[in-house]
Structures are given as structure tokens and as C-alpha cells.
Write a protein that holds these residues in place. Structure first.
Motif, PDB file in Angstrom:
ATOM      1  N   TYR A 124      11.536  -2.132   0.308  1.00 28.82           N
ATOM      2  CA  TYR A 124      12.012  -2.999  -0.766  1.00 28.82           C
ATOM      3  C   TYR A 124      11.839  -2.359  -2.131  1.00 28.82           C
ATOM      4  CZ  TYR A 124      11.936  -6.549   2.838  1.00 28.82           C
ATOM      5  OH  TYR A 124      12.166  -7.249   3.986  1.00 28.82           O
ATOM      6  N   LEU A 125      12.688  -2.798  -3.058  1.00 24.86           N
ATOM      7  CA  LEU A 125      12.575  -2.432  -4.466  1.00 24.86           C
ATOM      8  C   LEU A 125      12.388  -3.720  -5.247  1.00 24.86           C
ATOM      9  CD1 LEU A 125      12.806  -0.526  -6.922  1.00 24.86           C
ATOM     10  CD2 LEU A 125      15.276  -0.926  -6.845  1.00 24.86           C
ATOM     11  N   LYS A 130       7.856 -12.062  -7.576  1.00 24.10           N
ATOM     12  CA  LYS A 130       8.672 -11.453  -6.513  1.00 24.10           C
ATOM     13  C   LYS A 130       7.793 -10.986  -5.359  1.00 24.10           C
ATOM     14  CE  LYS A 130      12.467 -10.107  -9.518  1.00 24.10           C
ATOM     15  NZ  LYS A 130      13.187  -9.030 -10.204  1.00 24.10           N
ATOM     16  N   LEU A 131       6.655 -10.388  -5.682  1.00 27.90           N
ATOM     17  CA  LEU A 131       5.729  -9.949  -4.635  1.00 27.90           C
ATOM     18  C   LEU A 131       5.161 -11.134  -3.864  1.00 27.90           C
ATOM     19  CD1 LEU A 131       3.808  -7.114  -6.484  1.00 27.90           C
ATOM     20  CD2 LEU A 131       5.246  -6.842  -4.460  1.00 27.90           C
ATOM     21  N   GLU A 132       4.823 -12.197  -4.569  1.00 24.12           N
ATOM     22  CA  GLU A 132       4.301 -13.395  -3.914  1.00 24.12           C
ATOM     23  C   GLU A 132       5.332 -13.990  -2.959  1.00 24.12           C
ATOM     24  OE1 GLU A 132       3.098 -17.825  -5.353  1.00 24.12           O
ATOM     25  OE2 GLU A 132       2.207 -16.180  -6.491  1.00 24.12           O
ATOM     26  N   ASN A 133       6.577 -14.064  -3.402  1.00 25.55           N
ATOM     27  CA  ASN A 133       7.649 -14.579  -2.536  1.00 25.55           C
ATOM     28  C   ASN A 133       7.828 -13.688  -1.311  1.00 25.55           C
ATOM     29  OD1 ASN A 133       8.076 -16.616  -4.398  1.00 25.55           O
ATOM     30  ND2 ASN A 133       9.860 -15.639  -5.307  1.00 25.55           N
ATOM     31  N   LEU A 150       8.975  -1.154  -8.656  1.00 25.49           N
ATOM     32  CA  LEU A 150       7.971  -1.009  -7.611  1.00 25.49           C
ATOM     33  C   LEU A 150       8.738  -0.752  -6.320  1.00 25.49           C
ATOM     34  CD1 LEU A 150       4.969  -1.282  -6.825  1.00 25.49           C
ATOM     35  CD2 LEU A 150       5.379  -3.721  -6.561  1.00 25.49           C
ATOM     36  N   LEU A 151       8.603   0.445  -5.788  1.00 26.70           N
ATOM     37  CA  LEU A 151       9.371   0.846  -4.620  1.00 26.70           C
ATOM     38  C   LEU A 151       8.435   1.001  -3.428  1.00 26.70           C
ATOM     39  CD1 LEU A 151      12.054   1.795  -3.369  1.00 26.70           C
ATOM     40  CD2 LEU A 151      11.442   4.118  -4.115  1.00 26.70           C
ATOM     41  N   SER A 152       8.691   0.178  -2.397  1.00 23.36           N
ATOM     42  CA  SER A 152       7.942   0.322  -1.145  1.00 23.36           C
ATOM     43  C   SER A 152       8.887   0.937  -0.122  1.00 23.36           C
ATOM     44  CB  SER A 152       7.423  -1.044  -0.669  1.00 23.36           C
ATOM     45  OG  SER A 152       8.468  -1.841  -0.187  1.00 23.36           O
ATOM     46  N   SER A 211       0.805  -1.227   0.000  1.00 23.86           N
ATOM     47  CA  SER A 211       0.000   0.000   0.000  1.00 23.86           C
ATOM     48  C   SER A 211       0.836   1.274   0.000  1.00 23.86           C
ATOM     49  CB  SER A 211      -0.945   0.004   1.193  1.00 23.86           C
ATOM     50  OG  SER A 211      -0.198  -0.032   2.391  1.00 23.86           O
ATOM     51  N   ASP A 212       2.061   1.207   0.480  1.00 22.11           N
ATOM     52  CA  ASP A 212       2.897   2.410   0.555  1.00 22.11           C
ATOM     53  C   ASP A 212       3.839   2.544  -0.640  1.00 22.11           C
ATOM     54  OD1 ASP A 212       4.691   0.365   1.057  1.00 22.11           O
ATOM     55  OD2 ASP A 212       5.687   1.393   2.707  1.00 22.11           O
ATOM     56  N   SER A 213       3.601   1.795  -1.691  1.00 21.37           N
ATOM     57  CA  SER A 213       4.566   1.740  -2.784  1.00 21.37           C
ATOM     58  C   SER A 213       4.250   2.726  -3.904  1.00 21.37           C
ATOM     59  CB  SER A 213       4.607   0.321  -3.363  1.00 21.37           C
ATOM     60  OG  SER A 213       3.362  -0.020  -3.917  1.00 21.37           O
TER      61      SER A 213
END
Length: 110
Positions: A61-62, A86-89, A56-58, A35-37
């Protein structure tokens, strides 16, 4: 539509159907994102190929991916698949205790 998305098509002429597919892919990535990305999705051209770069930068994490293909929709699909994996992992691992925390908690419980 988007929270914080930077789109750049670098004046590449794309058919409307290709743009529609690419926007759908961006929606999918944006919905899965923390949500903060913020999301950067750049479609460029290199010789006879389309190059897509997605970042995608949160806050911590990038997640990034890049694809070069003759077909812009295929390039976008490859980027989508990579970013979503990558998001799922990350989502599967983010609440697991770090190895040292688990040992410390176990020692405290004894």
C-alpha cells in the motif's frame, strides 16, 4: 531513530521549535507505520506557504497526504492526522476476510 525515512526540508529556514515539532510528528508516523515501510517527508515552500508531502510506502500500500499552510507545524499536524487515520482504517480492515472469502468459508462449513 528511523527505519527508512527520507527527509527533505528544501533549505527552508525553520525555527528550532518548529523542527522539533515536525520531527516528533515524523516519529509518530514512523512508529505507526507497517514494519516493511519507507517514509518520505518533504517540506517545501510555495509563495508564502509551507507545503508538506508525506508518502508512506509499504509492500502492498501507499499512504499519502499533503498540506499547504502558512504555519509549518500546522501543515505537519494535518498530514500526521490524515496519515494516522488512513493507517488506522487499514489496520482495522486488513485481517477481515474479503466478502468472497467469507462466503466461500461459510459454504465450506455447511
Amino acid at each position: 531513530m528511523y527505519r527508512n525515512v527520507q527527509l527533505n526540508f528544501a533549505d527552508i529556514p525553520l525555527e528550532e521549535s518548529d523542527k522539533h515539532h515536525i520531527f516528533r510528528i515524523i516519529d509518530n508516523i514512523d512508529e505507526a507505520a507497517p514494519s516493511d515501510s519507507s517514509l518520505s517527508f518533504i517540506v517545501g515552500k510555495t509563495n508564502d506557504f509551507v507545503k508538506i508531502n508525506c508518502e508512506l510506502l509499504s509492500s502492498k500500500y501507499l499512504f499519502s497526504s499533503e498540506a499547504i499552510e502558512a504555519d509549518p507545524v500546522l501543515a505537519a499536524q494535518l498530514v500526521e492526522k490524515d496519515i494516522l487515520q488512513k493507517l488506522e482504517n487499514w489496520k482495522a480492515m486488513r485481517f477481515l476476510p474479503k466478502q468472497s472469502e467469507g462466503v466461500r468459508d461459510f459454504q465450506t462449513a455447511i
